[in-house]
Design an enzyme around this catalytic site. Structure first.
Site, PDB file in Angstrom:
ATOM      1  N   GLU A 134     -29.106   5.000 -39.204  1.00 49.65           N
ATOM      2  CA  GLU A 134     -28.385   6.081 -38.523  1.00 49.65           C
ATOM      3  C   GLU A 134     -29.378   7.049 -37.879  1.00 49.65           C
ATOM      4  OE1 GLU A 134     -24.948   7.446 -40.659  1.00 49.65           O
ATOM      5  OE2 GLU A 134     -25.352   9.531 -40.111  1.00 49.65           O
ATOM      6  N   ASP A 136     -28.993  10.896 -36.149  1.00 53.51           N
ATOM      7  CA  ASP A 136     -27.974  11.947 -36.065  1.00 53.51           C
ATOM      8  C   ASP A 136     -28.374  13.136 -35.200  1.00 53.51           C
ATOM      9  OD1 ASP A 136     -26.366  10.620 -37.914  1.00 53.51           O
ATOM     10  OD2 ASP A 136     -27.206  11.687 -39.623  1.00 53.51           O
ATOM     11  N   GLU A 138     -26.282  16.628 -35.334  1.00 56.44           N
ATOM     12  CA  GLU A 138     -25.149  17.276 -36.001  1.00 56.44           C
ATOM     13  C   GLU A 138     -25.239  18.782 -35.815  1.00 56.44           C
ATOM     14  OE1 GLU A 138     -24.301  14.492 -39.856  1.00 56.44           O
ATOM     15  OE2 GLU A 138     -26.207  15.583 -39.858  1.00 56.44           O
TER      16      GLU A 138
END
Length: 314
Positions: A134, A136, A138
């Site tokens: 993953e 990210d 955010e």
């Protein structure tokens, strides 16, 4: 770099008065230049703007709803997703990619948003459950008296799946208010480096120092808004408060350009710099400015972390 200067002065009424005041005017001028040089409103230009080289795609051209369809609306070229006490919402790209440039212009909600995560990220969790990769971007919701936190993170081969999570978080405040307008956020992932960009300014580079610490398997592109009250705002101190619902995230100008999983081996992702190699000195200088002035957390500097698990920090 921009500067803002307001100087109010009363001109002297005679030449002799002016000559008498000349040293003062020189000092004012010098002081003004000093203020101008240190009160920049944003980072120095990176000199290279990859978002301008990639055409936008509509939501329907590149994505589909993943969950919470009743909390997702398209209008005038933008996508709005929202969270309330019944549900959040998420979307997913139509294709998986093994490298590329993935971005969107995003506008965040004002006011109380503690506990809420608005995101744009890459993942292969649905393909490799319990062992996924993953990357990210955010936005960690906040209370009205504090700014949003932009969190970047990288997980490799399940390091985000177990109780012993190996997070590689770097967090930033922004040099603008992300609730006032749309700004471009992007992940540029190639075989040697992951670069996180805000309005084309690199804020973080994560190089491939070893195969064990770098995601290489194909990933889809996702976006979502959801309740992460247990950790999102000051380690869970402030929770989502649904008297302020709905919590809204707006997206537009989606950018998807890269090598899909079924592309030929000759496929190359978009360049991260004018030279086609790593970041240029000008891009590195802009990134350093951001990190010097707006970075608020770096996992490599956290004494609570077991850095034997993050060898790239050495």
């Amino acid at each position: 770099m921009l500067c803002r200067l307001t100087l109010v002065a009363t001109m002297p009424s005679s030449l002799s008065s002016f000559l008498h005041m000349a040293p003062l005017f020189s000092l004012v001028t010098l002081f003004s230049l000093m203020i101008c040089s240190t009160s920049a409103e944003g980072p120095p230009s990176p000199g290279y703007f990859p978002s301008s080289k990639i055409s936008s795609v509509s939501f329907d051209q590149g994505f589909r709803n993943l969950w919470g369809p009743q909390h997702q609306r398209q209008e005038q070229g933008s996508l709005t997703i929202w969270l309330d006490s019944s549900s959040g919402s998420g979307f997913k790209s139509l294709h998986s990619y093994r490298s590329g440039y993935f971005g969107a212009a995003i506008k965040l909600q004002q006011g109380y948003t503690a506990g809420v995560i608005t995101s744009l990220y890459l993942s292969n969790n649905q393909v490799y459950p319990g062992n996924h990769d993953e990357i990210d971007i955010e936005f960690l919701g906040t209370t009205p008296d504090k700014p949003y936190v932009l969190q970047t993170n990288v997980f490799i081969k399940g390091s985000g799946d177990r109780n012993n999570v190996i997070g590689r978080e770097m967090q930033f405040h922004l040099w603008f208010d992300p609730t006032q307008d749309f700004h471009n956020y992007a992940i540029l992932w190639n075989p040697t480096e992951i670069i996180f960009l805000v309005d084309d300014v690199p804020v973080r580079s994560y190089p491939r120092k070893s195969d064990a610490t770098f995601p290489a398997r194909p990933m889809y592109v996702y976006g979502s808004i959801w309740d992460a009250s247990s950790w999102a705002t000051e380690d869970g101190k402030f929770k989502a408060d649904y008297q302020y619902q709905p919590f809204i995230g707006k997206y537009r100008d989606f950018k998807l350009q890269g090598c899909t999983n079924d592309a030929s081996t000759s496929c190359q992702p978009p360049s991260s710099s004018p030279s086609g190699g790593g970041l240029s000195p000008q891009q590195i200088a802009a990134m350093q400015w951001v990190q010097n002035n707006y970075m608020v957390y770096n996992y490599c500097h956290d004494p609570r972390k077991d850095h034997a698990l993050t060898p790239e920090c050495y």
